[in-house]
Scaffold this motif. Sequence first.
Motif, PDB file in Angstrom:
ATOM      1  N   LYS A   1       0.820  -1.227   0.000  1.00  0.00           N
ATOM      2  CA  LYS A   1       0.000   0.000   0.000  1.00  0.00           C
ATOM      3  C   LYS A   1       0.852   1.276   0.000  1.00  0.00           C
ATOM      4  O   LYS A   1       0.351   2.359   0.291  1.00  0.00           O
ATOM      5  N   ASN A   2       2.143   1.108  -0.328  1.00  0.00           N
ATOM      6  CA  ASN A   2       2.987   2.308  -0.388  1.00  0.00           C
ATOM      7  C   ASN A   2       2.711   3.107  -1.645  1.00  0.00           C
ATOM      8  O   ASN A   2       2.214   2.567  -2.647  1.00  0.00           O
ATOM      9  N   ASP A   3       3.092   4.353  -1.619  1.00  0.00           N
ATOM     10  CA  ASP A   3       2.936   5.211  -2.786  1.00  0.00           C
ATOM     11  C   ASP A   3       3.658   4.584  -3.983  1.00  0.00           C
ATOM     12  O   ASP A   3       4.743   4.037  -3.832  1.00  0.00           O
ATOM     13  N   GLY A   4       2.981   4.612  -5.133  1.00  0.00           N
ATOM     14  CA  GLY A   4       3.604   4.030  -6.324  1.00  0.00           C
ATOM     15  C   GLY A   4       3.356   2.537  -6.420  1.00  0.00           C
ATOM     16  O   GLY A   4       3.819   1.882  -7.352  1.00  0.00           O
ATOM     17  N   GLN A   5       2.587   2.017  -5.477  1.00  0.00           N
ATOM     18  CA  GLN A   5       2.183   0.602  -5.542  1.00  0.00           C
ATOM     19  C   GLN A   5       0.656   0.579  -5.670  1.00  0.00           C
ATOM     20  O   GLN A   5       0.109   1.300  -6.512  1.00  0.00           O
ATOM     21  N   ASP A   6      -0.012  -0.204  -4.807  1.00  0.00           N
ATOM     22  CA  ASP A   6      -1.484  -0.185  -4.788  1.00  0.00           C
ATOM     23  C   ASP A   6      -1.900   0.903  -3.810  1.00  0.00           C
ATOM     24  O   ASP A   6      -2.099   0.660  -2.625  1.00  0.00           O
ATOM     25  N   SER A   7      -1.952   2.136  -4.311  1.00  0.00           N
ATOM     26  CA  SER A   7      -2.228   3.249  -3.412  1.00  0.00           C
ATOM     27  C   SER A   7      -2.833   4.414  -4.186  1.00  0.00           C
ATOM     28  O   SER A   7      -2.506   4.634  -5.356  1.00  0.00           O
ATOM     29  N   GLU A   8      -3.697   5.126  -3.526  1.00  0.00           N
ATOM     30  CA  GLU A   8      -4.339   6.330  -4.089  1.00  0.00           C
ATOM     31  C   GLU A   8      -3.306   7.409  -4.345  1.00  0.00           C
ATOM     32  O   GLU A   8      -2.320   7.513  -3.633  1.00  0.00           O
ATOM     33  N   GLY A   9      -3.577   8.192  -5.364  1.00  0.00           N
ATOM     34  CA  GLY A   9      -2.761   9.375  -5.604  1.00  0.00           C
ATOM     35  C   GLY A   9      -1.619   9.145  -6.564  1.00  0.00           C
ATOM     36  O   GLY A   9      -0.994  10.089  -7.040  1.00  0.00           O
ATOM     37  N   ASN A  10      -1.377   7.877  -6.908  1.00  0.00           N
ATOM     38  CA  ASN A  10      -0.295   7.613  -7.852  1.00  0.00           C
ATOM     39  C   ASN A  10      -0.555   6.291  -8.564  1.00  0.00           C
ATOM     40  O   ASN A  10      -1.389   5.508  -8.110  1.00  0.00           O
ATOM     41  N   ASP A  11       0.168   6.058  -9.630  1.00  0.00           N
ATOM     42  CA  ASP A  11       0.072   4.759 -10.314  1.00  0.00           C
ATOM     43  C   ASP A  11       1.421   4.060 -10.216  1.00  0.00           C
ATOM     44  O   ASP A  11       2.433   4.685  -9.882  1.00  0.00           O
ATOM     45  N   ARG A  12       1.422   2.764 -10.516  1.00  0.00           N
ATOM     46  CA  ARG A  12       2.705   2.059 -10.586  1.00  0.00           C
ATOM     47  C   ARG A  12       3.443   2.487 -11.850  1.00  0.00           C
ATOM     48  O   ARG A  12       2.824   2.894 -12.834  1.00  0.00           O
ATOM     49  N   ALA A  13       4.756   2.347 -11.764  1.00  0.00           N
ATOM     50  CA  ALA A  13       5.557   2.768 -12.926  1.00  0.00           C
ATOM     51  C   ALA A  13       5.740   1.627 -13.916  1.00  0.00           C
ATOM     52  O   ALA A  13       6.117   1.833 -15.050  1.00  0.00           O
ATOM     53  N   SER A  14       5.477   0.396 -13.460  1.00  0.00           N
ATOM     54  CA  SER A  14       5.648  -0.740 -14.386  1.00  0.00           C
ATOM     55  C   SER A  14       4.793  -1.910 -13.923  1.00  0.00           C
ATOM     56  O   SER A  14       4.272  -1.924 -12.811  1.00  0.00           O
ATOM     57  N   LEU A  15       4.725  -2.928 -14.786  1.00  0.00           N
ATOM     58  CA  LEU A  15       3.923  -4.108 -14.478  1.00  0.00           C
ATOM     59  C   LEU A  15       4.711  -5.060 -13.571  1.00  0.00           C
ATOM     60  O   LEU A  15       4.179  -5.990 -12.996  1.00  0.00           O
ATOM     61  N   ASP A  16       6.019  -4.812 -13.458  1.00  0.00           N
ATOM     62  CA  ASP A  16       6.894  -5.770 -12.768  1.00  0.00           C
ATOM     63  C   ASP A  16       6.706  -5.751 -11.254  1.00  0.00           C
ATOM     64  O   ASP A  16       6.359  -4.735 -10.670  1.00  0.00           O
ATOM     65  N   LEU A  17       7.041  -6.869 -10.650  1.00  0.00           N
ATOM     66  CA  LEU A  17       7.098  -6.925  -9.192  1.00  0.00           C
ATOM     67  C   LEU A  17       8.266  -6.074  -8.722  1.00  0.00           C
ATOM     68  O   LEU A  17       9.326  -6.064  -9.367  1.00  0.00           O
ATOM     69  N   PRO A  18       8.133  -5.354  -7.626  1.00  0.00           N
ATOM     70  CA  PRO A  18       9.233  -4.541  -7.111  1.00  0.00           C
ATOM     71  C   PRO A  18      10.156  -5.364  -6.205  1.00  0.00           C
ATOM     72  O   PRO A  18       9.865  -6.537  -5.909  1.00  0.00           O
ATOM     73  N   TYR A  19      11.274  -4.726  -5.802  1.00  0.00           N
ATOM     74  CA  TYR A  19      12.180  -5.207  -4.747  1.00  0.00           C
ATOM     75  C   TYR A  19      12.916  -6.508  -5.114  1.00  0.00           C
ATOM     76  O   TYR A  19      13.269  -7.296  -4.258  1.00  0.00           O
ATOM     77  N   GLY A  20      13.100  -6.798  -6.400  1.00  0.00           N
ATOM     78  CA  GLY A  20      13.902  -7.972  -6.781  1.00  0.00           C
ATOM     79  C   GLY A  20      13.203  -9.284  -6.521  1.00  0.00           C
ATOM     80  O   GLY A  20      13.842 -10.342  -6.423  1.00  0.00           O
ATOM     81  N   GLN A  21      11.867  -9.282  -6.436  1.00  0.00           N
ATOM     82  CA  GLN A  21      11.134 -10.518  -6.149  1.00  0.00           C
ATOM     83  C   GLN A  21      11.279 -11.541  -7.275  1.00  0.00           C
ATOM     84  O   GLN A  21      11.290 -12.750  -7.025  1.00  0.00           O
ATOM     85  N   ASP A  22      11.370 -11.080  -8.511  1.00  0.00           N
ATOM     86  CA  ASP A  22      11.449 -12.038  -9.625  1.00  0.00           C
ATOM     87  C   ASP A  22      12.675 -12.941  -9.490  1.00  0.00           C
ATOM     88  O   ASP A  22      12.574 -14.176  -9.602  1.00  0.00           O
ATOM     89  N   LEU A  23      13.796 -12.337  -9.201  1.00  0.00           N
ATOM     90  CA  LEU A  23      15.040 -13.121  -9.043  1.00  0.00           C
ATOM     91  C   LEU A  23      14.884 -14.091  -7.882  1.00  0.00           C
ATOM     92  O   LEU A  23      15.188 -15.291  -7.994  1.00  0.00           O
TER      93      LEU A  23
END
Length: 740
Positions: A483-505
Amino acid sequence: MFKPIKPFLILLLSYSISAKVTAQSSLPLYLDETKSIEQRIEDALSHMTLEEKVAMCHAQSKFSSAGVPRLGIPENWMTDGPHGIRAEVFWDKWDQAGWTNDSCIAFPALTCLAASWNTDMSALYGKVIGEEARYRNKNVLLGPGVNIYRTPLNGRNFEYMGEDPYLASKMVVPYIQGVQSNGVAACVKHFALNNQEINRHTVNVNVDDRALYEIYLPAFKAAVQEGKAWAIMGAYNKYKGQWACQNQYLLNDILRKEWSFDGVVVSDWGGVNDTKQAIYHGVDMEFGSWTDGLTMGTSNAYDNYFLAKPFLRLLQSGEVKEEEVDRKVRNILRLVFRTTMNTKRSWGSFGTEEHALAGRKIAQEGIVLLKNKNNTLPIDLSKTKKIAVIGENAMKVMTVGGGSSSLKARYEISPLDGLRKRTGAQAEIVYARGYAGEVSKGQDGLGTGQNISDNRSPEELVKEACEVAKDADFVVFIGGLNKNDGQDSEGNDRASLDLPYGQDLLISELAKVNRNLAVVMISGNAVAMPWVNEVPSIVQGWYLGTEAGNALASVLTGDVNPSGKLPFTFPVKLQDNGAHKLGVYPGNSEETYNESIFVGYRRADKEKISPLFSFGHGLSYTTFQYGKVTADKREMTADGKITFTISVKNTGKREGQEIVQLYISDLKSSLPRPVKELKGFDKISLKAGEEKTVTFTVDKTALSFFNADKHEWVAEPGDFEALIGASSTDIRSKTAFRLK
Ligand code: GLC
């Protein structure tokens, strides 16, 4: 002995009747509940001064507007949000006021409710959240939201009901009815075309009428005409160059004239910014104007709101007729007589175990099993002695943050806690962080109560996670968004479709060290999954609220058989989505929805794009076999109906629920149409081996499209197909029919 009692009784009876009559007749009519609401409105209006009328049309504090103290007409108290009752805030500040009696039950996000495809869950949801609002003496709940999922990046998709207008239309109605059964108004938002958070205060949305009427309006129309919503909230963005909160087209022409809405229009907070526009273009109650409209940040500026002194002056000068304020006050009084002055309404209840268990049930019905190769899930606790739980979202608080839907929950069971509680001594649970996102800042002066800062390097975190995972019997990765800004949160959108914080690796590394791996996504949006073929099972977990961990653990261990299906498409990549391929997104001052009606699976079908996971997709721990669909006629008349029948059998070893979907395809049309569109669904429960017959009866509305030139819905005679599917790309049977 008691002979004389009879005359005395008659005397007493006649006195009490006359007393009642005089009492009644001495009651001002607007207080007399034996009179109709419309009569009471006219009477109340006749008692009110101009100042009292204007005072009702704008906020007096962050979340309240004036009543008429002199007449005993109560104030109106609004509360966020769609997932639970926001903590009490200060009179004139967003910060929570630190009360000790306002910790609520946090219910699952509305994407989870939509994913249940179960209207009984909607009704339950509305009932219990309405009880919480009622108990907290709020007479307007600022929710639900039904903006359509146009882009996977929209920060607020988690608050809404997915990409399909039919599913959203069906799921929103019982929620509204449930809320309003408590004498609390549902305020359906954000009307309309608020499909992103970036530039939401500035963007002017250009969309063709077909897309407007076929995609973006239906859920609001159902909310008004079927749900009988008592309130609607305008959106921030513009449409046709007018702010949605003061918009001739949306509020006067469509909402009032075409749909006969008789409720109240509430602005979004700060959505009004011109007195004349607000007077004539449909808004009744102005909230959250950042200031007196002239300068930023003036505190307690409520008398200087656009619909405050400026409005009063125009009325007093005669430049604006009194009927303009009367029109608004009638709608507001209707809200009052339906809610605060309805003495028969229930008393509500708050923070109860009953509500928590309702939330758990809704969560269990909405969790979606996306993939389950080799039946990796459910975890077999008779064989599994050590479970490795990896990932920040296994323990991160998710009820705080995300904007106006943030909550001060009585408690929140994390996935890790839920699994620990469920397995008890049956299995050892070992936890490793795996990755670390930015630390939540809390919201409204409310912290998350966690200090989960972790300054280890990603490499260290991945190494530790893999060590923990490699000698476990089973690995549950719990990640996703937050629910942080730039994630699933009001007032902003995500910058990409990717998972954040290196989760894919991390996920790929975990898949290398242990085959018994389930990946759980806690999120409100689709994400890219480059590792999708490396992991055996994937669960879409949503934001599940107070009972999150218990609901998730019950599904992962098989106590509950998952039955949710996706309310929106998971594209493989962003360019598969119309808003991103064709634009315009995000737009700044101007934005055109070039993809028109081809949103979600409608585009995937048209462009023959295979999604990562389809709209309507969701697996079960059992299997279902579909028979052949039949129609009760080959040809239907324009004013007739047609019924489709199909049998569904549970061919597995345990009870389960299946969501049977009906799509209609217009094989030949004068205008471009989607290949197929959802026009029915039925969630049925089947015991192992049990078979049931499902029927769908539709009329021409299921065949119609919106003809913009004629400005009406049209069903063109010709050939159609009814397709029965377990998802939008898993069609099990179809049958042709004609419209005469
Ligand atoms: C916010 C949101 C709206 C919310 C309102 C009050 O900006 O857009 O959904 O209900 O303001 O918090």
